[in-house]
Enzyme design. Structure first.
Site, PDB file in Angstrom:
ATOM      1  N   ARG A 118      -4.473   3.229  -9.776  1.00 46.27           N
ATOM      2  CA  ARG A 118      -4.814   3.013 -11.190  1.00 46.27           C
ATOM      3  C   ARG A 118      -4.130   4.019 -12.119  1.00 46.27           C
ATOM      4  O   ARG A 118      -4.196   3.867 -13.334  1.00 46.27           O
ATOM      5  CB  ARG A 118      -6.328   3.077 -11.383  1.00 46.27           C
ATOM      6  CG  ARG A 118      -7.065   1.936 -10.673  1.00 46.27           C
ATOM      7  CD  ARG A 118      -8.562   2.025 -10.891  1.00 46.27           C
ATOM      8  NE  ARG A 118      -9.278   0.887 -10.326  1.00 46.27           N
ATOM      9  CZ  ARG A 118      -9.744   0.830  -9.083  1.00 46.27           C
ATOM     10  NH1 ARG A 118      -9.572   1.844  -8.265  1.00 46.27           N
ATOM     11  NH2 ARG A 118     -10.391  -0.248  -8.665  1.00 46.27           N
ATOM     12  N   HIS A 135      -1.232   6.404   0.400  1.00 45.46           N
ATOM     13  CA  HIS A 135      -1.345   5.407   1.473  1.00 45.46           C
ATOM     14  C   HIS A 135      -0.305   5.666   2.563  1.00 45.46           C
ATOM     15  O   HIS A 135      -0.584   5.509   3.750  1.00 45.46           O
ATOM     16  CB  HIS A 135      -1.156   3.990   0.906  1.00 45.46           C
ATOM     17  CG  HIS A 135      -2.128   3.616  -0.160  1.00 45.46           C
ATOM     18  ND1 HIS A 135      -1.760   3.458  -1.476  1.00 45.46           N
ATOM     19  CD2 HIS A 135      -3.465   3.389  -0.123  1.00 45.46           C
ATOM     20  CE1 HIS A 135      -2.818   3.121  -2.194  1.00 45.46           C
ATOM     21  NE2 HIS A 135      -3.863   3.077  -1.403  1.00 45.46           N
TER      22      HIS A 135
HETATM   23  P1  AMP Z   1      -7.123   1.679  -1.817  1.00 46.02           P
HETATM   24  O1  AMP Z   1      -6.244   0.600  -1.350  1.00 46.02           O
HETATM   25  O2  AMP Z   1      -6.478   2.541  -2.853  1.00 46.02           O
HETATM   26  O3  AMP Z   1      -8.502   1.233  -2.164  1.00 46.02           O
HETATM   27  O4  AMP Z   1      -7.323   2.665  -0.595  1.00 46.02           O
HETATM   28  C1  AMP Z   1      -6.931   2.432   0.712  1.00 46.02           C
HETATM   29  C2  AMP Z   1      -7.100   3.720   1.478  1.00 46.02           C
HETATM   30  O5  AMP Z   1      -6.207   4.694   0.941  1.00 46.02           O
HETATM   31  C3  AMP Z   1      -8.512   4.319   1.373  1.00 46.02           C
HETATM   32  O6  AMP Z   1      -8.892   4.840   2.643  1.00 46.02           O
HETATM   33  C4  AMP Z   1      -8.332   5.412   0.349  1.00 46.02           C
HETATM   34  O7  AMP Z   1      -9.260   6.461   0.488  1.00 46.02           O
HETATM   35  C5  AMP Z   1      -6.925   5.872   0.667  1.00 46.02           C
HETATM   36  N1  AMP Z   1      -6.327   6.579  -0.462  1.00 46.02           N
HETATM   37  C6  AMP Z   1      -6.201   6.170  -1.747  1.00 46.02           C
HETATM   38  N2  AMP Z   1      -5.633   7.111  -2.512  1.00 46.02           N
HETATM   39  C7  AMP Z   1      -5.381   8.168  -1.695  1.00 46.02           C
HETATM   40  C8  AMP Z   1      -4.809   9.473  -1.876  1.00 46.02           C
HETATM   41  N3  AMP Z   1      -4.387   9.888  -3.067  1.00 46.02           N
HETATM   42  N4  AMP Z   1      -4.721  10.284  -0.804  1.00 46.02           N
HETATM   43  C9  AMP Z   1      -5.165   9.885   0.413  1.00 46.02           C
HETATM   44  N5  AMP Z   1      -5.706   8.670   0.658  1.00 46.02           N
HETATM   45  C10 AMP Z   1      -5.823   7.832  -0.384  1.00 46.02           C
END
Ligand code: AMP
Length: 284
Positions: A188, A29
């Protein structure tokens, strides 16, 4: 950095570069926010993140209940990565009248319903994702939004949703951030036991194994073999058209390997490019 909660505060973000998240933030993030902050600098506008654990996109109530909430650490990460503001609404602000509410689900594009990937394995997930993302866009009116390639199908779904809605807004991808051994960062991952964390490396290992094989049928076999060797039975492990996420055809120009698998109690997804197929003619 400003911390915003209300609808009227969110309206002050109009024209920003937005990074929607569910919190429990990690360096993946942070990279998205840094990417957004660089774009915002170049456009002389603000970079903002949203933090909202969206209940309507969880098809598994247990997953929602245990989703980590770490707001103080998240705010520190956002500030360090260059966000000028964080919008952290409650459910009643996103969905007025929650739990009864009338926030529409936008029409779902084919990439949200047809590939048989996340759409089949998490019924209702993309309806919730499109609902919340469109609502966050309506509250904040960003000029651009940054999404991670980690959630490849989601990225394609949001792009298609924005294109269909006719809004003048850029949807900007940002590369997947991984641990040094290849595991894609995920909120996770903290629920993986040490043994399961080792087994989780099967996903990135299998994607790399497929990428190393230039022939498509052989690459598909390499993908399946690598998972089997690691003792992982995936929900899906496929090489698809990177844009439509449908089966590859003569018209396919870019390919994507996508995997979802349960490792212990944790469902993980990962993806990566497969470029052994015909390359687009230069200049095309
Ligand atoms: P989340 O809050 O994890 O559902 O995701 C928020 C944003 O962060 C989404 O656009 C995801 O694709 C991105 N995201 C989550 N994990 C990663 C990662 N390892 N690398 C790059 N972007 C990520």
């Amino acid at each position: 950095m400003r911390l915003l909660h209300s609808e009227s505060e969110a309206a002050t973000l109009a024209g920003c570069v937005l990074v929607p998240t569910m919190g429990a933030l990690h360096q993946g993030h942070a990279a998205l926010i840094r990417h957004a902050a660089r774009i915002a600098d170049a456009r002389s506008c603000a970079c903002a993140a949203t933090i909202f654990v969206n209940p309507t996109q969880f098809n598994d109530p247990g997953d929602l209940a245990r989703y980590p909430r770490t707001l103080d650490a998240d705010l520190a990460l956002c500030a360090a990565a260059g966000a000028a503001a964080v919008f952290a609404p409650d459910a009643g602000t996103v969905y007025p009248g929650w739990p009864e509410h009338r926030v529409a689900v936008p029409p779902l594009p084919p990439v949200a319903t047809q590939p048989g990937l996340e759409d089949s394995h998490r019924p209702g997930h993309f309806a919730g994702v499109c609902q919340v993302v469109q609502r966050l866009f309506d509250l904040t009116h960003p000029a651009a939004a940054v999404f991670g390639e980690k959630d490849w199908q989601q990225l394609r779904v949001i792009r298609a949703m924005v294109a269909a809605g006719g809004a003048k807004m850029d949807v900007i991808p940002s590369p997947t951030v991984r641990d040094p051994d290849g595991l894609a960062l995920s909120s996770r991952n903290r629920f993986l036991s040490p043994a399961d964390r080792s087994r989780a490396l099967a996903l990135s290992t299998a994607i790399a194994a497929a990428a190393a094989v230039p022939d498509l049928p052989a690459a598909r076999r390499a993908l399946a073999d690598a998972l089997q060797t690691c003792g992982v039975a995936p929900e899906y492990a496929v090489i698809r058209d990177a844009d439509t996420l449908g089966e590859t055809t003569q018209a396919t120009r870019t390919y994507r390997t996508l995997i979802a698998a349960r490792i212990g109690s944790v469902r993980l997804i990962d993806n990566g490019p497969w470029s052994g197929g015909p390359q687009p003619a230069s200049g095309a």
